[in-house]
Design a protein around this motif. Sequence first.
Motif, PDB file in Angstrom:
ATOM      1  N   LEU A   4      15.250  -0.326  13.478  1.00 26.12           N
ATOM      2  CA  LEU A   4      13.359  -0.062  13.181  1.00 26.12           C
ATOM      3  C   LEU A   4      12.867  -0.263  11.918  1.00 26.12           C
ATOM      4  O   LEU A   4      13.491  -0.312  10.768  1.00 26.12           O
ATOM      5  N   VAL A   5      11.737  -0.924  12.645  1.00 30.19           N
ATOM      6  CA  VAL A   5      10.518  -1.284  11.231  1.00 30.19           C
ATOM      7  C   VAL A   5       9.352  -0.637  11.867  1.00 30.19           C
ATOM      8  O   VAL A   5       9.225  -0.909  12.611  1.00 30.19           O
ATOM      9  N   GLU A   6       9.302  -0.012  10.569  1.00 23.86           N
ATOM     10  CA  GLU A   6       7.845  -0.178  10.449  1.00 23.86           C
ATOM     11  C   GLU A   6       6.108  -0.761  10.058  1.00 23.86           C
ATOM     12  O   GLU A   6       6.994  -1.302   8.952  1.00 23.86           O
ATOM     13  N   SER A   7       5.268  -0.536  10.420  1.00 26.79           N
ATOM     14  CA  SER A   7       3.867  -1.393   9.896  1.00 26.79           C
ATOM     15  C   SER A   7       2.523  -0.623   9.574  1.00 26.79           C
ATOM     16  O   SER A   7       2.681   0.786  10.825  1.00 26.79           O
ATOM     17  N   GLY A   8       1.820  -1.104   8.864  1.00 26.26           N
ATOM     18  CA  GLY A   8       0.214  -0.255   9.528  1.00 26.26           C
ATOM     19  C   GLY A   8       0.363   1.100   8.623  1.00 26.26           C
ATOM     20  O   GLY A   8      -0.972   1.483   8.333  1.00 26.26           O
ATOM     21  N   GLY A   9       1.110   0.965   7.732  1.00 25.36           N
ATOM     22  CA  GLY A   9       0.746   1.991   6.029  1.00 25.36           C
ATOM     23  C   GLY A   9      -0.509   1.481   5.542  1.00 25.36           C
ATOM     24  O   GLY A   9      -0.521   0.318   5.536  1.00 25.36           O
ATOM     25  N   GLY A  10      -1.249   2.199   4.963  1.00 22.43           N
ATOM     26  CA  GLY A  10      -2.164   2.004   3.889  1.00 22.43           C
ATOM     27  C   GLY A  10      -2.646   3.158   3.285  1.00 22.43           C
ATOM     28  O   GLY A  10      -2.501   4.459   3.613  1.00 22.43           O
ATOM     29  N   LEU A  11      -3.728   2.284   2.512  1.00 27.01           N
ATOM     30  CA  LEU A  11      -4.256   3.733   1.272  1.00 27.01           C
ATOM     31  C   LEU A  11      -5.807   4.025   2.388  1.00 27.01           C
ATOM     32  O   LEU A  11      -6.472   2.380   2.385  1.00 27.01           O
ATOM     33  N   VAL A  12      -5.867   4.391   2.465  1.00 30.36           N
ATOM     34  CA  VAL A  12      -7.265   4.656   3.670  1.00 30.36           C
ATOM     35  C   VAL A  12      -7.916   6.188   2.829  1.00 30.36           C
ATOM     36  O   VAL A  12      -7.483   6.847   2.158  1.00 30.36           O
ATOM     37  N   PRO A  14     -10.475   9.419   3.310  1.00 31.94           N
ATOM     38  CA  PRO A  14     -10.461  10.556   4.108  1.00 31.94           C
ATOM     39  C   PRO A  14     -11.246  10.705   5.652  1.00 31.94           C
ATOM     40  O   PRO A  14     -12.679  10.465   5.181  1.00 31.94           O
ATOM     41  N   GLY A  15     -10.574  11.455   6.820  1.00 33.93           N
ATOM     42  CA  GLY A  15     -11.880  10.788   7.593  1.00 33.93           C
ATOM     43  C   GLY A  15     -11.883   9.511   8.728  1.00 33.93           C
ATOM     44  O   GLY A  15     -11.678   9.812   9.710  1.00 33.93           O
ATOM     45  N   VAL A  16     -10.956   8.418   8.013  1.00 29.97           N
ATOM     46  CA  VAL A  16     -10.803   7.627   8.772  1.00 29.97           C
ATOM     47  C   VAL A  16      -9.602   7.387   9.665  1.00 29.97           C
ATOM     48  O   VAL A  16      -8.592   8.825   9.805  1.00 29.97           O
ATOM     49  N   SER A  17      -9.106   6.499  10.560  1.00 32.93           N
ATOM     50  CA  SER A  17      -7.981   6.427  11.311  1.00 32.93           C
ATOM     51  C   SER A  17      -7.165   5.331  11.385  1.00 32.93           C
ATOM     52  O   SER A  17      -7.464   4.267  10.182  1.00 32.93           O
ATOM     53  N   LEU A  18      -5.796   5.353  11.255  1.00 33.87           N
ATOM     54  CA  LEU A  18      -4.528   4.470  10.759  1.00 33.87           C
ATOM     55  C   LEU A  18      -3.777   4.313  11.903  1.00 33.87           C
ATOM     56  O   LEU A  18      -3.848   5.445  12.435  1.00 33.87           O
ATOM     57  N   ARG A  19      -3.245   3.881  12.367  1.00 36.25           N
ATOM     58  CA  ARG A  19      -2.021   3.666  13.316  1.00 36.25           C
ATOM     59  C   ARG A  19      -1.143   2.905  13.160  1.00 36.25           C
ATOM     60  O   ARG A  19      -0.908   1.543  12.213  1.00 36.25           O
ATOM     61  N   LEU A  20       0.226   3.358  12.892  1.00 34.83           N
ATOM     62  CA  LEU A  20       1.479   2.957  12.770  1.00 34.83           C
ATOM     63  C   LEU A  20       2.162   2.222  14.231  1.00 34.83           C
ATOM     64  O   LEU A  20       1.904   2.708  14.908  1.00 34.83           O
ATOM     65  N   ARG A  67      -5.338  15.609  16.101  1.00 34.31           N
ATOM     66  CA  ARG A  67      -5.548  14.258  15.246  1.00 34.31           C
ATOM     67  C   ARG A  67      -4.068  13.263  15.363  1.00 34.31           C
ATOM     68  O   ARG A  67      -5.192  12.088  15.191  1.00 34.31           O
ATOM     69  N   PHE A  68      -3.186  13.116  15.395  1.00 37.28           N
ATOM     70  CA  PHE A  68      -2.162  12.214  15.767  1.00 37.28           C
ATOM     71  C   PHE A  68      -1.946  12.310  17.915  1.00 37.28           C
ATOM     72  O   PHE A  68      -1.563  12.747  18.183  1.00 37.28           O
ATOM     73  N   THR A  69      -1.224  10.955  17.645  1.00 37.68           N
ATOM     74  CA  THR A  69      -0.507  10.323  18.902  1.00 37.68           C
ATOM     75  C   THR A  69      -0.225   9.771  19.348  1.00 37.68           C
ATOM     76  O   THR A  69       0.071   8.785  18.268  1.00 37.68           O
ATOM     77  N   ILE A  70       1.479   9.965  20.052  1.00 39.34           N
ATOM     78  CA  ILE A  70       2.345   9.029  19.838  1.00 39.34           C
ATOM     79  C   ILE A  70       2.528   8.663  21.417  1.00 39.34           C
ATOM     80  O   ILE A  70       2.475   9.201  22.029  1.00 39.34           O
ATOM     81  N   ALA A  71       2.409   7.228  21.526  1.00 44.15           N
ATOM     82  CA  ALA A  71       2.696   6.607  22.465  1.00 44.15           C
ATOM     83  C   ALA A  71       4.275   5.228  22.211  1.00 44.15           C
ATOM     84  O   ALA A  71       3.839   5.080  21.065  1.00 44.15           O
ATOM     85  N   LEU A  81       2.299   5.388  16.104  1.00 49.38           N
ATOM     86  CA  LEU A  81       1.285   6.607  15.735  1.00 49.38           C
ATOM     87  C   LEU A  81       0.172   6.623  15.295  1.00 49.38           C
ATOM     88  O   LEU A  81       0.124   6.154  14.818  1.00 49.38           O
ATOM     89  N   GLN A  82      -1.228   6.830  16.516  1.00 51.24           N
ATOM     90  CA  GLN A  82      -2.250   6.666  16.131  1.00 51.24           C
ATOM     91  C   GLN A  82      -2.581   7.914  15.038  1.00 51.24           C
ATOM     92  O   GLN A  82      -2.214   9.070  15.721  1.00 51.24           O
TER      93      GLN A  82
END
Length: 128
Positions: A4-12, A14-20, A67-71, A81-82
């Motif tokens: 498994l290889v994750e991606s999409g993290g970062g520094l954001v 508060p209040g914004v969105s990120l998708r892993l 707040r989060f959605t898995i798909a 992970l939205q």
Amino acid sequence: QVQLVESGGGLVQPGVSLRLSCEVSGHSFSSLNLGWFRRVPGKEREFVAAIDWTGGYIYYAPSVKGRFTIARVNPKNTVYLQMNSLKPEDTAIYYCAADAAPRDYGFVGRNPDDYDAWGQGTQVTVSS
């Protein structure tokens, strides 16, 4: 061997969105139960969300529900992970995990011991 290889993290902020994203290889993706966990240094790994192999059973931790959605997208061998309305307390290393064991229909693991393969994690930092 499942990889498994994750991606999409970062520094954001508060209040914004990120998708892993988590790309899975080495096993029939459509037969895997999949989960997201997170860990803050000095604390135990915490369940975030999980989805069964059919996509019909999904669970969320109370702290992220709404707040989060898995798909999962089976043709892409990827689970997402939205994360919306991010909070500073969401700051952690996020891990995706795969469960390849035979399970009762509708079973979705919420314990790290339910999973037998893990990604290396991706850092999410929520800060102003």
